[in-house]
Design a protein around this motif. Structure first.
Motif, PDB file in Angstrom:
ATOM      1  N   PHE A 113      23.211  -3.556   2.494  1.00 56.28           N
ATOM      2  CA  PHE A 113      21.991  -3.354   1.772  1.00 56.28           C
ATOM      3  C   PHE A 113      21.079  -3.375   3.198  1.00 56.28           C
ATOM      4  N   THR A 114      19.957  -2.439   3.081  1.00 56.81           N
ATOM      5  CA  THR A 114      18.651  -3.742   4.318  1.00 56.81           C
ATOM      6  C   THR A 114      17.647  -2.696   3.555  1.00 56.81           C
ATOM      7  N   ASP A 115      16.250  -3.248   3.819  1.00 56.25           N
ATOM      8  CA  ASP A 115      14.921  -3.032   3.619  1.00 56.25           C
ATOM      9  C   ASP A 115      14.542  -3.850   4.015  1.00 56.25           C
ATOM     10  N   TYR A 116      13.446  -2.717   4.814  1.00 55.36           N
ATOM     11  CA  TYR A 116      12.106  -2.827   5.178  1.00 55.36           C
ATOM     12  C   TYR A 116      11.018  -2.269   4.912  1.00 55.36           C
ATOM     13  N   ARG A 117       9.899  -3.212   4.923  1.00 59.03           N
ATOM     14  CA  ARG A 117       9.032  -2.998   4.051  1.00 59.03           C
ATOM     15  C   ARG A 117       7.485  -3.599   4.483  1.00 59.03           C
ATOM     16  N   PHE A 118       6.577  -2.565   5.212  1.00 58.23           N
ATOM     17  CA  PHE A 118       4.570  -2.891   5.165  1.00 58.23           C
ATOM     18  C   PHE A 118       3.790  -2.864   3.779  1.00 58.23           C
ATOM     19  N   ARG A 119       3.405  -4.147   4.723  1.00 58.81           N
ATOM     20  CA  ARG A 119       1.739  -3.876   3.349  1.00 58.81           C
ATOM     21  C   ARG A 119       0.348  -3.966   4.509  1.00 58.81           C
ATOM     22  N   PHE A 120      -0.502  -3.075   3.518  1.00 55.50           N
ATOM     23  CA  PHE A 120      -1.746  -3.668   4.442  1.00 55.50           C
ATOM     24  C   PHE A 120      -2.441  -3.803   2.925  1.00 55.50           C
ATOM     25  N   PHE A 121      -3.311  -4.453   3.125  1.00 55.44           N
ATOM     26  CA  PHE A 121      -4.634  -4.729   2.129  1.00 55.44           C
ATOM     27  C   PHE A 121      -6.027  -4.326   2.711  1.00 55.44           C
ATOM     28  N   LEU A 122      -6.738  -3.834   2.088  1.00 58.97           N
ATOM     29  CA  LEU A 122      -8.278  -3.086   2.332  1.00 58.97           C
ATOM     30  C   LEU A 122      -8.917  -3.243   1.294  1.00 58.97           C
ATOM     31  N   GLY A 123      -9.449  -3.665   0.921  1.00 54.88           N
ATOM     32  CA  GLY A 123     -10.327  -4.629   0.026  1.00 54.88           C
ATOM     33  C   GLY A 123      -9.570  -4.886  -1.204  1.00 54.88           C
ATOM     34  N   LYS A 124      -9.990  -3.650  -2.146  1.00 58.90           N
ATOM     35  CA  LYS A 124      -9.355  -3.234  -2.873  1.00 58.90           C
ATOM     36  C   LYS A 124      -7.844  -2.560  -2.970  1.00 58.90           C
ATOM     37  N   TRP A 125      -8.095  -1.959  -2.221  1.00 55.62           N
ATOM     38  CA  TRP A 125      -6.627  -0.826  -1.824  1.00 55.62           C
ATOM     39  C   TRP A 125      -5.960  -1.780  -1.521  1.00 55.62           C
ATOM     40  N   VAL A 126      -4.104  -1.483  -1.712  1.00 61.71           N
ATOM     41  CA  VAL A 126      -3.122  -2.469  -1.026  1.00 61.71           C
ATOM     42  C   VAL A 126      -2.660  -1.031  -0.249  1.00 61.71           C
ATOM     43  N   GLN A 127      -1.689  -0.864   0.168  1.00 61.41           N
ATOM     44  CA  GLN A 127      -1.399   0.357   0.935  1.00 61.41           C
ATOM     45  C   GLN A 127       0.630  -0.029   1.522  1.00 61.41           C
ATOM     46  N   SER A 128       2.034   0.278   1.063  1.00 58.46           N
ATOM     47  CA  SER A 128       2.692  -0.197   1.418  1.00 58.46           C
ATOM     48  C   SER A 128       3.931   1.231   2.054  1.00 58.46           C
TER      49      SER A 128
END
Length: 341
Positions: A113-128
């Motif tokens: 099992f391998t897992d990579y995650r990135f997330r970006f916080f832009l005000g009320k928005w969350v992008q992953s």
């Protein structure tokens, strides 16, 4: 036996109108933000470790003869290490040996099992952004296919060449400015007063499901899109303790391309499916200026009809423990992010 898919069919007609009503109430019912409700810690580096019991379970069911195929990777626990600072976060997921992962390899085979995650916080928005890979499954209901099989003595039927690779993204929007979605999901904020919100999320991913065993080489490629109007609420129990809950019904479209690769031209089959999903959970947590920890109990179910006689279903109930620490960033990192200040 009552499964989450049966529960979804009963709950969805009530849940969807409730989420729509919550949308209008939260969109038009707030004119200003009480800044004392939320403390933001994006200026601190947050290091966190999560341990959960979630597995990528796959269940094939034939409604005509009642037969089932229950596939499960030999991963008892998963460990995620994450770092968040300012508007960006990253996490890495593995299956560590010291937590009893891949137990009973002689009976269940090996899994990775391998897992990579990135997330970006832009005000009320969350992008992953997510990349996940699982390889190596065993048949949990081996006795249905081998009548004289004995649990704990005979090895399970295994598919070591069966793998599942996902490239996924999600976009979420939090409607209520007085509610901290980050407090219960990413812990880079601190909710100080009880509040709730509708959180609309769009999930989209490309998945490769491949079986390569001896003379068999088959791959199924999926593209999935689903919309989830989730509702979250956080009860602040004390200055540092909180209890949160969420419910998330969703609908989506799944397209697939199935190929069997042989010496002759590959056999190709294309399909489109209508998918349903129901997820939710509760979280008891502690948050302070430096230390965060908590425990989550979650459930998730998604399913679709593969044809008139069979369906594919995934039901999961799992726990998660997390512990994190907030601290001031080194001067070099702080200067890099605030070079224009």
């Amino acid at each position: 036996m009552v499964t989450l898919s049966h529960a979804w069919n009963k709950l969805f007609p009530a849940l969807w109108p409730m989420c729509v009503c919550a949308f209008f109430l939260l969109t038009f019912g707030h004119s200003q933000t009480d800044t004392t409700r939320i403390i933001n810690y994006t200026d601190k580096i947050i290091l966190k470790a999560n341990v959960d019991t979630r597995s990528d379970v796959i269940l094939y069911k034939n409604r005509e003869d009642g037969s089932r195929l229950h596939l499960l990777p030999n991963n008892r626990y998963r460990l995620f290490l994450s770092l968040d600072y300012e508007f960006i976060g990253v996490s890495i997921g593995v299956v560590p040996k010291f937590l009893g992962a891949n137990s009973d390899e002689d009976l269940k085979g090996t899994s990775s099992f391998t897992d990579y995650r990135f997330r970006f916080f832009l005000g009320k928005w969350v992008q992953s952004l997510t990349y996940s890979n699982v390889k190596g499954y065993y048949v949990r209901n081996t006795r249905d296919f081998v009548p004289d099989w004995t649990k704990g003595t005979n090895p399970y039927l295994q598919f070591e060449g069966l793998g599942n690779t996902l490239y996924g993204m999600s976009t979420s929007y939090v409607f209520n400015p007085d509610f901290s979605y980050r407090n219960i999901v990413y812990q880079n904020e601190w909710q100080r007063k009880s509040s709730g919100s509708l959180v609309a999320s769009l999930y989209y991913d490309y998945t490769l499901f491949r079986l390569k065993e001896e003379s068999v080489d088959a791959v199924e490629k999926f593209f999935n899109v689903r919309l989830a109007p989730s509702y979250y609420y956080t009860f602040v129990l004390h200055d540092n303790w909180f209890l949160s809950g969420n419910i998330s019904p969703s609908l989506g479209i799944k397209t697939s391309r199935y190929e069997i690769r042989t010496d002759t031209p590959p056999e190709v089959e294309k399909n489109t499916y209508f998918t349903k999903n129901l997820a939710g959970g509760i979280n008891l947590g502690f948050s302070s200026e430096k230390v965060i920890f908590g425990i989550n109990l979650n459930f998730s179910a998604d399913w679709y009809n593969e044809d008139d006689a069979s369906n594919v279903e995934t039901d999961q109930f799992y726990g998660l423990l997390y512990f994190g620490y907030r601290f001031e960033p080194p001067k070099g990192i702080k200067k890099l992010f605030h070079s224009k200040d």
